[in-house]
Motif scaffolding. Sequence first.
Motif, PDB file in Angstrom:
ATOM      1  N   TRP A 139      31.579 -25.415   4.261  1.00  0.00           N
ATOM      2  CA  TRP A 139      31.563 -24.483   5.386  1.00  0.00           C
ATOM      3  C   TRP A 139      31.260 -23.079   4.897  1.00  0.00           C
ATOM      4  O   TRP A 139      30.500 -22.336   5.515  1.00  0.00           O
ATOM      5  N   SER A 140      31.862 -22.715   3.764  1.00  0.00           N
ATOM      6  CA  SER A 140      31.650 -21.385   3.209  1.00  0.00           C
ATOM      7  C   SER A 140      30.186 -21.185   2.829  1.00  0.00           C
ATOM      8  O   SER A 140      29.614 -20.129   3.079  1.00  0.00           O
ATOM      9  N   ASN A 141      29.571 -22.193   2.237  1.00  0.00           N
ATOM     10  CA  ASN A 141      28.151 -22.097   1.888  1.00  0.00           C
ATOM     11  C   ASN A 141      27.294 -21.914   3.131  1.00  0.00           C
ATOM     12  O   ASN A 141      26.361 -21.115   3.133  1.00  0.00           O
ATOM     13  N   HIS A 142      27.605 -22.633   4.179  1.00  0.00           N
ATOM     14  CA  HIS A 142      26.868 -22.475   5.430  1.00  0.00           C
ATOM     15  C   HIS A 142      27.062 -21.065   5.999  1.00  0.00           C
ATOM     16  O   HIS A 142      26.126 -20.445   6.491  1.00  0.00           O
ATOM     17  N   ARG A 166      25.084 -18.542   3.965  1.00  0.00           N
ATOM     18  CA  ARG A 166      23.666 -18.695   4.258  1.00  0.00           C
ATOM     19  C   ARG A 166      23.330 -18.061   5.609  1.00  0.00           C
ATOM     20  O   ARG A 166      22.342 -17.342   5.740  1.00  0.00           O
ATOM     21  N   ASP A 167      24.170 -18.302   6.601  1.00  0.00           N
ATOM     22  CA  ASP A 167      23.915 -17.716   7.924  1.00  0.00           C
ATOM     23  C   ASP A 167      24.032 -16.196   7.896  1.00  0.00           C
ATOM     24  O   ASP A 167      23.262 -15.491   8.542  1.00  0.00           O
ATOM     25  N   ILE A 168      25.003 -15.687   7.135  1.00  0.00           N
ATOM     26  CA  ILE A 168      25.169 -14.231   7.047  1.00  0.00           C
ATOM     27  C   ILE A 168      23.953 -13.607   6.378  1.00  0.00           C
ATOM     28  O   ILE A 168      23.414 -12.614   6.862  1.00  0.00           O
ATOM     29  N   ARG A 184      22.979  -5.584  10.539  1.00  0.00           N
ATOM     30  CA  ARG A 184      22.954  -4.150  10.225  1.00  0.00           C
ATOM     31  C   ARG A 184      22.433  -3.348  11.424  1.00  0.00           C
ATOM     32  O   ARG A 184      22.976  -2.287  11.740  1.00  0.00           O
ATOM     33  N   ARG A 185      21.402  -3.845  12.091  1.00  0.00           N
ATOM     34  CA  ARG A 185      20.899  -3.137  13.283  1.00  0.00           C
ATOM     35  C   ARG A 185      21.948  -3.112  14.381  1.00  0.00           C
ATOM     36  O   ARG A 185      22.132  -2.111  15.071  1.00  0.00           O
ATOM     37  N   PHE A 186      22.645  -4.196  14.534  1.00  0.00           N
ATOM     38  CA  PHE A 186      23.688  -4.274  15.553  1.00  0.00           C
ATOM     39  C   PHE A 186      24.800  -3.262  15.262  1.00  0.00           C
ATOM     40  O   PHE A 186      25.266  -2.553  16.164  1.00  0.00           O
ATOM     41  N   CYS A 187      25.233  -3.189  13.991  1.00  0.00           N
ATOM     42  CA  CYS A 187      26.289  -2.239  13.621  1.00  0.00           C
ATOM     43  C   CYS A 187      25.819  -0.801  13.862  1.00  0.00           C
ATOM     44  O   CYS A 187      26.584   0.034  14.364  1.00  0.00           O
ATOM     45  N   ALA A 188      24.569  -0.513  13.513  1.00  0.00           N
ATOM     46  CA  ALA A 188      24.032   0.840  13.737  1.00  0.00           C
ATOM     47  C   ALA A 188      23.997   1.147  15.226  1.00  0.00           C
ATOM     48  O   ALA A 188      24.354   2.253  15.662  1.00  0.00           O
TER      49      ALA A 188
END
Length: 122
Positions: free
Chosen positions: A78-81, A84-86, A94-98
């Motif tokens: 699960w952690s690998n998935h 990978r998704d992150i 990053r655009r969303f946070c900005a």
Amino acid sequence: MQIEDEKCPFCANPNPFAVEHRQDMQRYHREFQETRQEVEKKARHFNSLTAKVTVIAVLFAMVIGMIVIENEGPYRIWSNHLHRDISKNEQEYRRFCALMNRKGTGRVFMLFMTPKISDLQT
């Protein structure tokens, strides 16, 4: 006179049925012993084979269990998935946070509630 009597108790003549009966009983006993030995041989072979297969199966299950435990099992998968998704969506994140910081609502939990940045833009 009985079938097992070798001679007649009264006249001492041989009993023809007793001779035939004795031969039949010896033949049956010999066949029984041969069959018994064959069955015991097959049973020993089957039991030893079953024991070997059982030991191999248990060892195989233990090795698989150790591999899963050693690799942290489902958590690692699960952690690998998740990683990978992150990494796949890092630019969008990053655009969303900005965008959230420009709007003044820097709430991180909105990240999980909003599927796309385009849904937040007005």
